[in-house]
Motif scaffolding. Structure first.
Motif, short mmCIF file in Angstrom:
data_model
loop_
_atom_site.label_atom_id
_atom_site.label_comp_id
_atom_site.label_asym_id
_atom_site.label_seq_id
_atom_site.Cartn_x
_atom_site.Cartn_y
_atom_site.Cartn_z
N VAL A 25 0.84 -1.20 0.00
CA VAL A 25 0.00 0.00 0.00
C VAL A 25 0.88 1.25 0.00
O VAL A 25 0.60 2.22 -0.71
N LYS A 26 1.97 1.24 0.79
CA LYS A 26 2.88 2.38 0.82
C LYS A 26 3.49 2.63 -0.56
O LYS A 26 3.58 3.76 -1.02
N SER A 27 3.93 1.55 -1.21
CA SER A 27 4.56 1.71 -2.52
C SER A 27 3.54 2.20 -3.56
O SER A 27 3.86 3.03 -4.41
N VAL A 28 2.30 1.72 -3.49
CA VAL A 28 1.26 2.18 -4.42
C VAL A 28 0.95 3.65 -4.16
O VAL A 28 0.80 4.44 -5.10
N ARG A 29 0.86 4.06 -2.90
CA ARG A 29 0.60 5.47 -2.57
C ARG A 29 1.73 6.36 -3.07
O ARG A 29 1.50 7.46 -3.58
N GLN A 30 2.96 5.88 -2.91
CA GLN A 30 4.11 6.65 -3.37
C GLN A 30 4.07 6.78 -4.90
O GLN A 30 4.32 7.85 -5.45
N ALA A 31 3.74 5.69 -5.60
CA ALA A 31 3.65 5.73 -7.06
C ALA A 31 2.53 6.68 -7.50
O ALA A 31 2.69 7.43 -8.48
N MET A 32 1.41 6.67 -6.79
CA MET A 32 0.31 7.58 -7.10
C MET A 32 0.72 9.03 -6.88
O MET A 32 0.38 9.91 -7.69
N ALA A 33 1.43 9.30 -5.82
CA ALA A 33 1.89 10.67 -5.55
C ALA A 33 2.84 11.14 -6.65
O ALA A 33 2.76 12.29 -7.11
N GLU A 34 3.74 10.25 -7.09
CA GLU A 34 4.65 10.61 -8.17
C GLU A 34 3.89 10.85 -9.47
O GLU A 34 4.19 11.79 -10.21
N ALA A 35 2.88 10.02 -9.75
CA ALA A 35 2.07 10.20 -10.96
C ALA A 35 1.30 11.51 -10.91
O ALA A 35 1.20 12.22 -11.92
N GLU A 36 0.74 11.85 -9.76
CA GLU A 36 0.02 13.12 -9.62
C GLU A 36 0.97 14.30 -9.82
O GLU A 36 0.60 15.30 -10.46
N ALA A 37 2.17 14.20 -9.29
CA ALA A 37 3.15 15.27 -9.46
C ALA A 37 3.52 15.44 -10.94
O ALA A 37 3.62 16.56 -11.44
N ARG A 38 3.71 14.31 -11.65
CA ARG A 38 4.02 14.38 -13.08
C ARG A 38 2.85 14.99 -13.85
O ARG A 38 3.05 15.79 -14.75
N GLN A 39 1.61 14.60 -13.49
CA GLN A 39 0.44 15.13 -14.16
C GLN A 39 0.31 16.63 -13.94
O GLN A 39 0.03 17.38 -14.88
N GLU A 40 0.53 17.09 -12.71
CA GLU A 40 0.48 18.53 -12.44
C GLU A 40 1.55 19.28 -13.22
O GLU A 40 1.30 20.37 -13.75
N GLU A 41 2.75 18.71 -13.30
CA GLU A 41 3.84 19.33 -14.05
C GLU A 41 3.49 19.42 -15.54
O GLU A 41 3.69 20.45 -16.18
N LEU A 42 2.95 18.33 -16.09
CA LEU A 42 2.56 18.32 -17.49
C LEU A 42 1.44 19.32 -17.76
O LEU A 42 1.44 20.03 -18.77
N GLN A 43 0.48 19.41 -16.86
CA GLN A 43 -0.62 20.35 -17.03
C GLN A 43 -0.12 21.79 -16.97
O GLN A 43 -0.51 22.63 -17.77
N ARG A 44 0.77 22.08 -16.05
CA ARG A 44 1.33 23.42 -15.93
C ARG A 44 2.12 23.78 -17.20
O ARG A 44 1.97 24.87 -17.76
N THR A 45 2.92 22.83 -17.69
CA THR A 45 3.69 23.06 -18.91
C THR A 45 2.75 23.27 -20.10
O THR A 45 2.98 24.16 -20.92
N HIS A 46 1.70 22.47 -20.15
CA HIS A 46 0.73 22.58 -21.24
C HIS A 46 0.05 23.95 -21.22
O HIS A 46 -0.09 24.60 -22.27
N GLU A 47 -0.35 24.42 -20.06
CA GLU A 47 -0.99 25.72 -19.95
C GLU A 47 -0.04 26.85 -20.33
O GLU A 47 -0.44 27.83 -20.96
N GLU A 48 1.24 26.72 -19.97
CA GLU A 48 2.22 27.73 -20.34
C GLU A 48 2.40 27.79 -21.85
O GLU A 48 2.46 28.87 -22.44
#
Length: 164
Positions: A25-48
């Protein structure tokens, strides 16, 4: 006592399985947090990138509008006029229309009159430049049935009969 030893072993196995599940569960949560961070970064880059493209396209449309109006106002070199003017009063609305072009160019014409010549009116000559008047519509030519092709003759015949 053998029953209690089995229970203790079962409890130990359950605790071990629970610990493994918690690690997973810890590893899945960590992977989800990393995926959310990548998604936010991609969205910010896309908006820019989208805002940069909109800004550049708005600028290109405004420059084209300024250039065409400068030509209409008699600019000697419209590209130089566009480069030298202050575009602060020119804006583009949500519907795509460019506002403030005439005012900015009039101000530029008053400040830097050497960039503009006289506005050439149709039908008048100015130096070696002649402004031709707008063409007038031609008159309707009479239909000559002798020189018409068979298909033209048939089409005219049916037009005549439909109108009668």
């Amino acid at each position: 006592m053998s029953g209690s030893e089995d229970t203790i072993e079962d409890v130990a196995e359950l605790r071990q399985a629970l610990a493994e599940a918690m690690d997973e569960v810890k590893s899945v949560r960590q992977a989800m947090a990393e995926a959310e961070a990548r998604q936010e970064e991609l969205q910010r880059t896309h908006e820019e990138v989208i805002s940069r493209v909109k800004r550049e396209s708005n600028h290109d449309v405004m420059v084209a509008a300024l250039r065409s109006e400068a030509i209409r106002m008699g600019a000697h070199n419209p590209d130089d006029v566009v480069r030298l003017i202050d575009m602060e009063g020119v804006t583009r609305n949500e519907d795509g229309t460019v506002m403030g072009v005439t005012e900015v160019l009039e101000r530029s014409r008053n400040d830097r009159g050497y960039l503009f010549g006289d506005v050439l009116r149709p039908g008048y000559s100015s130096g070696t430049t002649v402004g031709h008047p707008a063409p007038r519509p031609g008159e309707v030519e009479a239909f000559n049935a002798r020189s018409a092709t068979d298909s033209d003759y048939e089409a005219r015949k049916w037009q005549f009969l439909a109108g009668a």
